[in-house]
Scaffold this motif. Sequence first.
Motif, PDB file in Angstrom:
ATOM      1  N   ALA A 124       0.806  -1.226   0.000  1.00 38.95           N
ATOM      2  CA  ALA A 124       0.000   0.000   0.000  1.00 38.95           C
ATOM      3  C   ALA A 124       0.839   1.276   0.000  1.00 38.95           C
ATOM      4  O   ALA A 124       0.630   2.161  -0.858  1.00 38.95           O
ATOM      5  N   PRO A 125       1.793   1.453   0.934  1.00 36.70           N
ATOM      6  CA  PRO A 125       2.573   2.704   0.908  1.00 36.70           C
ATOM      7  C   PRO A 125       3.399   2.857  -0.360  1.00 36.70           C
ATOM      8  O   PRO A 125       3.577   3.981  -0.859  1.00 36.70           O
ATOM      9  N   LEU A 384     -10.870  -2.105   7.959  1.00 40.42           N
ATOM     10  CA  LEU A 384     -10.105  -0.897   7.664  1.00 40.42           C
ATOM     11  C   LEU A 384      -9.107  -1.124   6.529  1.00 40.42           C
ATOM     12  O   LEU A 384      -8.947  -0.278   5.648  1.00 40.42           O
ATOM     13  N   THR A 385      -8.434  -2.274   6.571  1.00 43.99           N
ATOM     14  CA  THR A 385      -7.479  -2.571   5.504  1.00 43.99           C
ATOM     15  C   THR A 385      -8.201  -2.780   4.177  1.00 43.99           C
ATOM     16  O   THR A 385      -7.667  -2.450   3.118  1.00 43.99           O
ATOM     17  N   LEU A 389      -8.186  -0.861  -0.499  1.00 45.54           N
ATOM     18  CA  LEU A 389      -8.225  -1.355  -1.880  1.00 45.54           C
ATOM     19  C   LEU A 389      -8.805  -0.327  -2.856  1.00 45.54           C
ATOM     20  O   LEU A 389      -8.171  -0.036  -3.877  1.00 45.54           O
ATOM     21  N   PRO A 390      -9.988   0.237  -2.595  1.00 46.63           N
ATOM     22  CA  PRO A 390     -10.473   1.250  -3.543  1.00 46.63           C
ATOM     23  C   PRO A 390      -9.604   2.500  -3.588  1.00 46.63           C
ATOM     24  O   PRO A 390      -9.488   3.150  -4.642  1.00 46.63           O
ATOM     25  N   SER A 395      -5.911   5.594  -6.898  1.00 47.82           N
ATOM     26  CA  SER A 395      -4.606   6.232  -7.053  1.00 47.82           C
ATOM     27  C   SER A 395      -3.916   5.769  -8.330  1.00 47.82           C
ATOM     28  O   SER A 395      -3.342   6.582  -9.069  1.00 47.82           O
ATOM     29  N   VAL A 396      -3.997   4.468  -8.619  1.00 50.52           N
ATOM     30  CA  VAL A 396      -3.382   3.934  -9.839  1.00 50.52           C
ATOM     31  C   VAL A 396      -4.102   4.475 -11.066  1.00 50.52           C
ATOM     32  O   VAL A 396      -3.469   4.917 -12.047  1.00 50.52           O
ATOM     33  N   PHE A 397      -5.434   4.448 -11.038  1.00 46.93           N
ATOM     34  CA  PHE A 397      -6.223   4.907 -12.186  1.00 46.93           C
ATOM     35  C   PHE A 397      -5.949   6.381 -12.481  1.00 46.93           C
ATOM     36  O   PHE A 397      -5.688   6.765 -13.633  1.00 46.93           O
ATOM     37  N   SER A 398      -5.975   7.221 -11.458  1.00 43.11           N
ATOM     38  CA  SER A 398      -5.750   8.651 -11.677  1.00 43.11           C
ATOM     39  C   SER A 398      -4.308   8.936 -12.080  1.00 43.11           C
ATOM     40  O   SER A 398      -4.033   9.887 -12.824  1.00 43.11           O
TER      41      SER A 398
END
Length: 558
Positions: A124-125, A384-385, A389-390, A395-398
């Motif tokens: 994630a980070p 929370l984890t 995912l969304p 972040s990847v899409f944008s």
Amino acid sequence: MAQAVLMALAVCALLILLVWPLISDTEYLMGDAAADAGFIGHQADSLRQGYLPSHFVYSDSGIFYAVFAFYGGTLFAIAGAISLLVGSPTAAQAIVYALALAAAYGGWLWLARMAGVRSWHAHAPAILYVTAPYVLTNVDVREDLTESVATAMLPLLLASALSVLRADRLRAGPAAALAASTIVLGGTHNLTLLWATTVLGLAALALLAGVPQARHMVTRRGLLRVLAIAVPAMAVNAWYLLPDLAYYSHTVIAHRIDEWRASARTVNPAIDAKHLFSVGRVTPFPGSAFSAALPVLAIAWVLLAAVVVHRQWRQAWARTLAVISLVTVAVLVVMTHPRLISALPDPWLMIQYSYRLETFALLGICGAVIAALALIGHGRHRWLTALLLPILAYSVFSALRQVGNVPRADIPAPVSIDNLATFSTGDFADVSVRQRPPEQAQVVVFTRKDAHRDRLDVTVKARPREVIYMDVMAIAPMVDIQGARVVGRWARPPLRSTWQPYWYLALQVDDDATPGKAHITIREARTLPIVGGRIISILGLLGLAANAVVIVRGRRRS
């Protein structure tokens, strides 16, 4: 095993897509890519001719221009070596960008796993960092090779230093990563090195003060292991850093400090709240893909995690999260109030644009994500984890949309060092020579092909004691001139439109010169900073080799 392979392939595909404009359209990009490719090509030529990197650039704009004594010396030497292997400076540049993002990704993944974060959560980070708007702005919009690479080294440097610090002995992988990241950071971008040392040093002190468990991790043996790698690794850059420190005061850029102070006080539209805290990648500059928007969804997730696990606030990770958050807020306050920067000593003022501090805010945000994940652990708050995912998908899409929107020029920019005015400001020319020789003087213009292995031999039609203008942009103490002496400097309008002329040296022919056939030789000087810097670099390499021997012997004994 299959899952790990698929994840590795997916990461490689993502990194390639993030640097795709530099692979497919380098000549049509409108940032610094063409100029940096020219620098890479020049260092490739220097390595091919003399097996050693040069301090100087030679082109139609001027010769003996000491760019590599002040800007990205080691990075361009490494990229030049890669260019020799792949046969193209533009391909080498794209490879360096991809490797830099890979180093950043690996550093964050490593840090997360050392914190006890497992499975896909550990990525994630890393995903948040390499897809962050400002990171891609540096890579694909500004195309600032030195700053992009230097900042990308910071996660890997932190991870490898922490690994070496915590280990019971030196191990090959962490030691190699620490050495490589230190060499690249120290030999790439002086401004990032200065600010990183300042910000990360203060952050480390804050963690040691606020987290007792962190103090227990720091041992004398661990510190000595880190220094045993980091010191010789940094010494490898002495060939470039020592002349930098010795001759910096001679340069144009050192005398522009009032300009930098005024720039530091200016609030850039990029740090306006509506742009900085935008969920989308809103650009303050229409028609550009430039964005310095923070990953606000990740920030919101960290705040939610902190609230949900409030009963665990006494744990070490809660303290770590609090300290990281406070340091990040402090960085953001300085970044959005640039007048605070203008109160700092002169070297720090050269940041020019306060949005450059976002690098350290991103480090804090990604570090806070790791602390929050470690705090959540494997307890009853797994939902929370799942919320990550969304956020990661968005972040990847944008990020891919931002990369796709990078503007291209209609006409390709030249990449060849012979055609490109690679220094649009002449920042590293010499202004320490105050004299102005007479306007009526002979002008002698050279091209890159006239110099070989940092040496120029020329015969000019000049009388003894005649003053001649030569397009030598050198720092006067960095060159040894035979057959003439420096008597002043002169300004010639640049070959291309810019806001500052170039400064060149004016020479007076020696008294004993043959009339009409004055022979002049210009070569790199053998001064203490230049010769001593190269010797220290060799000693640094030997120090790293000695560490390698120690590691190999340690493995055999175990």
